[in-house]
Design a protein around this motif. Structure first.
Motif, PDB file in Angstrom:
ATOM      1  N   PRO A  70       0.848  -1.201   0.000  1.00  0.00           N
ATOM      2  CA  PRO A  70       0.000   0.000   0.000  1.00  0.00           C
ATOM      3  C   PRO A  70       0.883   1.251   0.000  1.00  0.00           C
ATOM      4  N   PHE A  71       0.400   2.313  -0.639  1.00  0.00           N
ATOM      5  CA  PHE A  71       1.186   3.540  -0.755  1.00  0.00           C
ATOM      6  C   PHE A  71       0.376   4.756  -0.312  1.00  0.00           C
ATOM      7  N   LEU A  72       1.082   5.722   0.263  1.00  0.00           N
ATOM      8  CA  LEU A  72       0.553   7.071   0.447  1.00  0.00           C
ATOM      9  C   LEU A  72       0.815   7.871  -0.817  1.00  0.00           C
ATOM     10  N   LYS A  73       0.080   8.959  -0.987  1.00  0.00           N
ATOM     11  CA  LYS A  73       0.323   9.882  -2.087  1.00  0.00           C
ATOM     12  C   LYS A  73       0.975  11.152  -1.548  1.00  0.00           C
ATOM     13  N   SER A  74       1.643  11.887  -2.420  1.00  0.00           N
ATOM     14  CA  SER A  74       2.311  13.111  -1.978  1.00  0.00           C
ATOM     15  C   SER A  74       1.328  14.081  -1.336  1.00  0.00           C
ATOM     16  N   GLU A  75       0.078  14.081  -1.822  1.00  0.00           N
ATOM     17  CA  GLU A  75      -0.934  14.972  -1.248  1.00  0.00           C
ATOM     18  C   GLU A  75      -1.206  14.639   0.219  1.00  0.00           C
ATOM     19  N   ASP A  76      -1.093  13.366   0.573  1.00  0.00           N
ATOM     20  CA  ASP A  76      -1.304  12.978   1.975  1.00  0.00           C
ATOM     21  C   ASP A  76      -0.248  13.607   2.881  1.00  0.00           C
ATOM     22  N   ILE A  77       0.987  13.642   2.380  1.00  0.00           N
ATOM     23  CA  ILE A  77       2.077  14.228   3.171  1.00  0.00           C
ATOM     24  C   ILE A  77       1.914  15.745   3.251  1.00  0.00           C
ATOM     25  N   ALA A  78       1.496  16.350   2.142  1.00  0.00           N
ATOM     26  CA  ALA A  78       1.254  17.802   2.146  1.00  0.00           C
ATOM     27  C   ALA A  78       0.170  18.160   3.158  1.00  0.00           C
ATOM     28  N   ASP A  79      -0.888  17.342   3.219  1.00  0.00           N
ATOM     29  CA  ASP A  79      -1.963  17.594   4.189  1.00  0.00           C
ATOM     30  C   ASP A  79      -1.430  17.509   5.619  1.00  0.00           C
ATOM     31  N   ALA A  80      -0.515  16.563   5.863  1.00  0.00           N
ATOM     32  CA  ALA A  80       0.061  16.416   7.206  1.00  0.00           C
ATOM     33  C   ALA A  80       0.898  17.642   7.573  1.00  0.00           C
ATOM     34  N   VAL A  81       1.648  18.156   6.607  1.00  0.00           N
ATOM     35  CA  VAL A  81       2.454  19.356   6.843  1.00  0.00           C
ATOM     36  C   VAL A  81       1.550  20.543   7.165  1.00  0.00           C
ATOM     37  N   VAL A  82       0.474  20.693   6.393  1.00  0.00           N
ATOM     38  CA  VAL A  82      -0.470  21.789   6.638  1.00  0.00           C
ATOM     39  C   VAL A  82      -1.080  21.655   8.034  1.00  0.00           C
ATOM     40  N   TYR A  83      -1.394  20.434   8.429  1.00  0.00           N
ATOM     41  CA  TYR A  83      -1.945  20.208   9.767  1.00  0.00           C
ATOM     42  C   TYR A  83      -0.976  20.679  10.849  1.00  0.00           C
ATOM     43  N   ALA A  84       0.294  20.284  10.711  1.00  0.00           N
ATOM     44  CA  ALA A  84       1.293  20.696  11.705  1.00  0.00           C
ATOM     45  C   ALA A  84       1.441  22.214  11.740  1.00  0.00           C
ATOM     46  N   LEU A  85       1.398  22.840  10.566  1.00  0.00           N
ATOM     47  CA  LEU A  85       1.545  24.296  10.492  1.00  0.00           C
ATOM     48  C   LEU A  85       0.321  25.038  11.029  1.00  0.00           C
ATOM     49  N   SER A  86      -0.834  24.368  11.023  1.00  0.00           N
ATOM     50  CA  SER A  86      -2.088  25.048  11.401  1.00  0.00           C
ATOM     51  C   SER A  86      -2.360  25.042  12.898  1.00  0.00           C
ATOM     52  N   THR A  87      -1.482  24.426  13.691  1.00  0.00           N
ATOM     53  CA  THR A  87      -1.723  24.356  15.132  1.00  0.00           C
ATOM     54  C   THR A  87      -1.600  25.748  15.765  1.00  0.00           C
ATOM     55  N   PRO A  88      -2.298  25.978  16.884  1.00  0.00           N
ATOM     56  CA  PRO A  88      -2.188  27.271  17.571  1.00  0.00           C
ATOM     57  C   PRO A  88      -0.753  27.552  17.996  1.00  0.00           C
ATOM     58  N   GLU A  89      -0.469  28.808  18.277  1.00  0.00           N
ATOM     59  CA  GLU A  89       0.908  29.222  18.572  1.00  0.00           C
ATOM     60  C   GLU A  89       1.492  28.492  19.777  1.00  0.00           C
ATOM     61  N   HIS A  90       0.648  28.070  20.720  1.00  0.00           N
ATOM     62  CA  HIS A  90       1.163  27.412  21.925  1.00  0.00           C
ATOM     63  C   HIS A  90       1.259  25.894  21.756  1.00  0.00           C
ATOM     64  N   VAL A  91       0.921  25.385  20.578  1.00  0.00           N
ATOM     65  CA  VAL A  91       0.906  23.932  20.343  1.00  0.00           C
ATOM     66  C   VAL A  91       2.013  23.554  19.370  1.00  0.00           C
ATOM     67  N   GLN A  92       2.790  22.535  19.743  1.00  0.00           N
ATOM     68  CA  GLN A  92       3.857  22.045  18.884  1.00  0.00           C
ATOM     69  C   GLN A  92       3.704  20.533  18.699  1.00  0.00           C
ATOM     70  N   ILE A  93       3.929  20.056  17.471  1.00  0.00           N
ATOM     71  CA  ILE A  93       3.909  18.620  17.182  1.00  0.00           C
ATOM     72  C   ILE A  93       5.334  18.208  16.853  1.00  0.00           C
ATOM     73  N   PRO A  94       6.087  17.664  17.801  1.00  0.00           N
ATOM     74  CA  PRO A  94       7.481  17.305  17.530  1.00  0.00           C
ATOM     75  C   PRO A  94       7.612  16.185  16.508  1.00  0.00           C
ATOM     76  N   GLU A  95       6.688  15.223  16.531  1.00  0.00           N
ATOM     77  CA  GLU A  95       6.769  14.085  15.618  1.00  0.00           C
ATOM     78  C   GLU A  95       5.387  13.732  15.081  1.00  0.00           C
ATOM     79  N   LEU A  96       5.301  13.532  13.766  1.00  0.00           N
ATOM     80  CA  LEU A  96       4.052  13.145  13.122  1.00  0.00           C
ATOM     81  C   LEU A  96       4.365  11.989  12.178  1.00  0.00           C
ATOM     82  N   THR A  97       3.862  10.797  12.509  1.00  0.00           N
ATOM     83  CA  THR A  97       4.106   9.603  11.706  1.00  0.00           C
ATOM     84  C   THR A  97       2.861   9.276  10.886  1.00  0.00           C
ATOM     85  N   ILE A  98       3.058   8.974   9.604  1.00  0.00           N
ATOM     86  CA  ILE A  98       1.944   8.715   8.695  1.00  0.00           C
ATOM     87  C   ILE A  98       2.227   7.434   7.928  1.00  0.00           C
ATOM     88  N   LYS A  99       1.275   6.506   7.947  1.00  0.00           N
ATOM     89  CA  LYS A  99       1.438   5.256   7.211  1.00  0.00           C
ATOM     90  C   LYS A  99       0.171   4.949   6.418  1.00  0.00           C
TER      91      LYS A  99
END
Length: 231
Positions: free
Chosen positions: A192-221
């Protein structure tokens, strides 16, 4: 590598024509995508790219270290030049770009965000022929992400850092590689494969967190993936 502010994105790559093609497709969208040709294993190219951004655009708010490479170069039989290519890009290129981005953010008092494109191979050595040195380079990215987080905390900086670790993704490093052997094609066809769009969505999610919230690690499979199926 990608640098970004609210109104612009700068894509930096050896094959800058691909970024230019994307810019044309996005010409009717808000903001502007710029392209810079650079070899991210060369410090002088990275410094020139950041200087161009400083001279022509606004200060950097986001750095995405997504340049990377693998090599069929295991530890017992691999060639030194192949190992060096992997570490020069995956580790040293990432480190140099990170250093320059932090400089800009500090100088301009920007609470920015740095994203390292990691891999599941940066958390577990894969029982998969060939990627031993690649795994080592991605383990380094995992360590560098936490090292950077601690350094930013020690300096009292509010810059976020996130490691994004995908499993198997459709790309030229995997099933879209132009020189796949019949053996590897057969292996990939079962995965099974992820698509590049799935990774882009994950990046946008990490960037969209409030200023006081940090996601040090995000694993996607992809659903159904087995850890040792991945590179």
């Amino acid at each position: 590598m990608v640098l970004s502010m609210d109104r612009w994105v700068l894509g930096i790559a050896r094959r800058s024509e691909r970024i230019e093609e994307s810019a044309k497709l996005l010409s009717n969208k808000q903001g502007k995508l710029h392209a810079i040709k650079a070899d991210l294993t060369k410090e002088e190219d990275i410094l020139k790219a950041f200087k161009w951004a400083k001279d022509n655009l606004e200060p950097v708010h986001i750095l995405i270290n997504n340049a990377g490479r693998g090599a069929k170069a295991n530890l017992t039989e691999g060639e030194t030049r192949q190992w060096k290519k992997v570490f020069d890009l995956n580790v040293l290129g990432l480190s140099m770009a990170t250093r320059e981005a932090v400089k800009v953010m500090k100088e301009n008092q920007i609470n920015g965000h740095i994203i390292h494109m990691n891999s599941v191979a940066g958390h577990q050595v894969l029982n998969f022929r060939g990627p031993s040195v690649y795994c080592a380079s991605k383990f380094a990215v995992t360590a560098l992400t936490e090292t950077l987080r601690q350094e930013l905390n020690q300096q009292g900086l509010k810059i976020k850092v996130t490691s994004v670790s995908p499993g198997m993704v459709e790309s030229e490093m995997t099933n879209l590689h132009p020189n796949l052997t019949p053996e590897m094609k057969a292996v990939y066809e079962k995965m099974p494969f992820l698509k590049s769009e799935d990774i882009a969505d994950a990046v946008v999610y990490a960037l969209s967190t409030p200023e006081h919230v940090q996601i040090p690690e995000l694993t996607i499979k992809p659903v159904g993936e087995k850890i040792n199926d991945c590179v």
